[in-house]
Design a protein around this motif. Structure first.
Motif, mmCIF file in Angstrom:
data_model
loop_
_atom_site.group_PDB
_atom_site.id
_atom_site.type_symbol
_atom_site.label_atom_id
_atom_site.label_comp_id
_atom_site.label_asym_id
_atom_site.label_seq_id
_atom_site.Cartn_x
_atom_site.Cartn_y
_atom_site.Cartn_z
ATOM 1 N N SER A 1 0.644 4.485 15.059
ATOM 2 C CA SER A 1 0.486 3.502 14.952
ATOM 3 C C SER A 1 0.015 3.150 13.386
ATOM 4 N N PHE A 2 -0.734 4.582 13.031
ATOM 5 C CA PHE A 2 -0.481 4.322 11.101
ATOM 6 C C PHE A 2 0.727 3.455 10.324
ATOM 7 N N MET A 3 2.368 4.230 11.005
ATOM 8 C CA MET A 3 3.166 3.398 10.608
ATOM 9 C C MET A 3 3.949 2.229 11.326
ATOM 10 N N LEU A 4 3.275 2.104 12.062
ATOM 11 C CA LEU A 4 3.457 0.926 12.352
ATOM 12 C C LEU A 4 2.727 -0.787 11.404
ATOM 13 N N GLY A 5 1.361 0.544 11.380
ATOM 14 C CA GLY A 5 0.493 -1.088 10.496
ATOM 15 C C GLY A 5 1.887 -1.438 9.129
ATOM 16 N N LYS A 6 2.063 0.026 8.771
ATOM 17 C CA LYS A 6 2.671 0.421 7.396
ATOM 18 C C LYS A 6 4.310 -0.404 7.597
ATOM 19 N N THR A 7 4.756 -0.373 7.839
ATOM 20 C CA THR A 7 5.744 -1.034 8.403
ATOM 21 C C THR A 7 5.603 -2.387 8.070
ATOM 22 N N VAL A 8 4.978 -3.268 8.990
ATOM 23 C CA VAL A 8 4.546 -4.597 9.513
ATOM 24 C C VAL A 8 4.811 -4.713 7.700
ATOM 25 N N LEU A 9 2.948 -4.455 7.383
ATOM 26 C CA LEU A 9 2.635 -4.455 6.075
ATOM 27 C C LEU A 9 3.480 -5.195 5.110
ATOM 28 N N GLU A 10 4.590 -3.650 5.104
ATOM 29 C CA GLU A 10 5.476 -4.253 3.630
ATOM 30 C C GLU A 10 6.440 -6.048 4.114
ATOM 31 N N ILE A 11 7.000 -6.007 5.021
ATOM 32 C CA ILE A 11 7.336 -6.851 5.293
ATOM 33 C C ILE A 11 6.577 -7.992 5.454
ATOM 34 N N GLU A 12 5.682 -8.525 6.391
ATOM 35 C CA GLU A 12 5.036 -9.780 6.223
ATOM 36 C C GLU A 12 4.126 -9.931 6.030
ATOM 37 N N LYS A 13 5.017 -9.733 3.868
ATOM 38 C CA LYS A 13 4.005 -10.311 2.499
ATOM 39 C C LYS A 13 3.122 -11.646 2.990
ATOM 40 N N ASN A 14 3.465 -12.399 4.190
ATOM 41 C CA ASN A 14 2.955 -14.005 4.606
ATOM 42 C C ASN A 14 1.833 -13.373 5.610
ATOM 43 N N GLU A 15 0.548 -13.212 5.417
ATOM 44 C CA GLU A 15 -0.175 -12.871 5.727
ATOM 45 C C GLU A 15 -0.472 -13.305 7.510
ATOM 46 N N LEU B 1 13.616 -1.483 12.845
ATOM 47 C CA LEU B 1 13.459 -0.273 13.285
ATOM 48 C C LEU B 1 13.232 0.779 12.490
ATOM 49 N N GLU B 2 15.059 0.618 11.342
ATOM 50 C CA GLU B 2 14.879 1.168 10.325
ATOM 51 C C GLU B 2 14.122 1.648 9.256
ATOM 52 N N GLU B 3 13.677 0.978 9.370
ATOM 53 C CA GLU B 3 12.003 0.750 7.993
ATOM 54 C C GLU B 3 10.796 1.867 9.039
ATOM 55 N N TYR B 4 10.481 1.243 10.399
ATOM 56 C CA TYR B 4 9.832 2.337 11.024
ATOM 57 C C TYR B 4 10.235 3.843 10.603
ATOM 58 N N ILE B 5 11.315 3.985 11.030
ATOM 59 C CA ILE B 5 12.063 5.151 10.893
ATOM 60 C C ILE B 5 11.754 5.299 9.171
ATOM 61 N N LYS B 6 12.521 5.029 8.425
ATOM 62 C CA LYS B 6 12.509 5.663 6.898
ATOM 63 C C LYS B 6 10.797 5.499 6.841
ATOM 64 N N ASN B 7 10.250 5.339 7.580
ATOM 65 C CA ASN B 7 7.953 5.583 7.146
ATOM 66 C C ASN B 7 8.413 6.416 7.626
ATOM 67 N N LEU B 8 8.134 6.476 8.881
ATOM 68 C CA LEU B 8 7.641 7.877 10.233
ATOM 69 C C LEU B 8 8.429 8.944 9.148
ATOM 70 N N ASN B 9 9.511 9.088 8.600
ATOM 71 C CA ASN B 9 10.153 10.540 7.679
ATOM 72 C C ASN B 9 9.772 10.164 6.975
ATOM 73 N N GLU B 10 8.809 9.573 5.856
ATOM 74 C CA GLU B 10 8.467 9.472 4.535
ATOM 75 C C GLU B 10 7.085 10.316 4.686
ATOM 76 N N PHE B 11 6.731 10.228 6.275
ATOM 77 C CA PHE B 11 5.063 10.322 6.466
ATOM 78 C C PHE B 11 5.311 11.565 6.577
ATOM 79 N N LYS B 12 6.356 12.199 7.570
ATOM 80 C CA LYS B 12 6.459 13.204 7.832
ATOM 81 C C LYS B 12 6.705 14.266 6.462
ATOM 82 N N GLU B 13 7.426 13.874 5.570
ATOM 83 C CA GLU B 13 7.303 14.912 4.681
ATOM 84 C C GLU B 13 6.556 15.072 3.868
ATOM 85 N N MET B 14 5.718 13.987 3.567
ATOM 86 C CA MET B 14 4.137 14.593 2.615
ATOM 87 C C MET B 14 3.298 15.140 3.985
ATOM 88 N N ILE B 15 3.701 15.324 4.555
ATOM 89 C CA ILE B 15 3.018 16.309 6.141
ATOM 90 C C ILE B 15 3.282 17.937 5.402
#
Lengths: 282, 282
Positions: A188-202, B242-256
């Motif tokens: 869920s956190f990463m879904l939020g992050k991904t969408v926030l990054e792309i959707e600069k237009n809130e 999906l690619e951005e989502y997976i990239k974010n998940l991988n980065e978060f995994k690395e932080m953990i």
């Protein structure tokens, strides 16, 4: 009149205090390293008063509701000073580290390692709500190491809160909860992050969020202070679940890329089975 | 008395039929390639009667609520036969392919490409519910290509359903919706799959599912018949998200993995900003 001490006046500690004050003849005292939390908890009627750590000796119950990484330290300090009859329990979301940390403590038998499966995405004393624990499962680990009278006291208290009790091995608990709770939070956190990054237009998120996004991203509102230590304390299990999740995402992505509609349909249809399982939940 | 034809009697088509029957003086007729859907829709009072495709010519409104991959074909066939005054609209979740497919049709001006942002995780006529569209956003694409009287008729109808109207370019729509809706569905489906694979012991999911899992995995109950074509029709945008989502998940995994609690906390705190955006939603 029971003297109950709650250490950590956040969502869980605060909600426990609120319910206990209503359901048990008791005075509830609070400890929190954040003076603002104490002030708010008093103002909101969550605790009757604050208390100094030096005064917890004769408490009948001490509840530890602090971030999971400091529970072992706080648990040890509490066990060091409480009486033979004091029930001490924590409500942390990771259990094995805690069970190991107190394993050889002379007052181990006073300790119940608990995990009430309840919460919301909000945090702090202002997030405390009544009736949060009704009908929720409370997992107890290594309860065979408790004195039977202490355990019975804990069970009485949990039943006043209308909780359903499930005994579980702490290693098993941590493995299961990585998949069923911790992975959901990361996803869920990463879904939020991904969408926030792309959707600069809130405005676009705002307008389009009634599409399932709002519920899927709900957990991304959760407190970083709570979840960073949980993720790190349950590192190995969570890493394994994340690797499987990422593997599944990559496979699904490939099915989309190759236009494999049969595999996509088959994957989703078999995953629909989650419906049957979740429908059983009261 | 308006003659409204609904093609595709699933969750969205069925719910539209139910509301229209209540809110407009009309007869609603249904077409569905599945005879069971017709039977259920009649039994549930969703449609007044079934109708043959050859009889839609003089309909005042034709609603296309079939899976997105066959909308272009159905839309063309419908436009081929309807009268000059018939409003035709679809409710598909991917819009550009449809707009391109009908672009040069002589009756293009009769067509409104719509996407009501409403739904549940259930499907079929039995999933149809009243008031599903109240206060939901309905995105209209390339409405400048509609005859003004046709568009006005559509707006009257959408306002009877209490929808909020937003005009959007179809390319923009598909790009946004990939992130805000389609990605949420993939993330939820794969969460369900990952947990099902590991938790052979179903009881453990059942017991532990009140921990945020239930809401995060909700969309994994959705219909594969609906979602396979959506994912494939919006392939490029979805792959990118999906690619951005997976990239974010991988980065978060690395932080953990590296125990980088500062980075974890910082990432979650900045993602909490989603709260501010979602709180604005009425």
């Amino acid at each position: 009149m029971e003297k109950i001490v709650v250490i950590g006046l956040g969502l869980i500690g605060g909600s426990l205090a609120l319910d206990l004050k209503q359901r048990i003849e008791c005075k509830v005292y609070g400890i929190d390293q954040n003076p603002e939390h104490i002030k708010k908890a008093k103002a909101l009627g969550i605790i009757d008063d604050e208390i100094d750590f030096s005064e917890i000796k004769n408490a009948s119950v001490v509840i530890i509701a602090v971030p999971v990484d400091i529970i072992p330290k706080v648990a040890t300090e509490v066990l060091n000073v409480v009486s033979e009859d004091t029930l001490v329990f924590d409500v942390g979301s990771v259990k094995n580290n805690i069970c190991v940390a107190i394993e050889k403590h002379p007052k181990r038998k006073n300790y119940v390692a608990a995990h009430p499966l309840a919460g919301t995405e909000f945090s702090g004393p202002e997030a405390a709500i009544l009736n949060l624990f009704d009908n929720k499962v409370n997992i107890l680990c290594e309860s065979d190491k408790c004195d039977w009278k202490i355990l019975d006291k804990a069970l009485s208290l949990f039943k006043k809160l209308n909780m359903r009790i499930k005994m579980m091995n702490p290693v098993e608990h941590d493995r299961h909860i990585a998949y069923v709770s911790h992975l959901s939070h990361v996803s869920s956190f990463m879904l939020g992050k991904t969408v926030l990054e792309i959707e600069k237009n809130e405005q676009a998120i705002f307008d389009m969020a009634s599409t399932g996004f709002a519920s899927t991203v709900r957990l991304a509102k959760s407190s970083a202070t709570t979840w960073t230590p949980i993720f790190l304390q349950n590192k190995e299990n969570l890493i394994r679940s994340l690797e499987e999740y990422i593997k599944n995402l990559n496979e699904f992505k490939e099915m989309i890329e190759t236009g494999n509609s049969e595999a996509l349909t088959e994957t989703m249809k078999s995953t629909n089975y989650i419906k049957t399982i979740l429908n059983g939940i009261k």
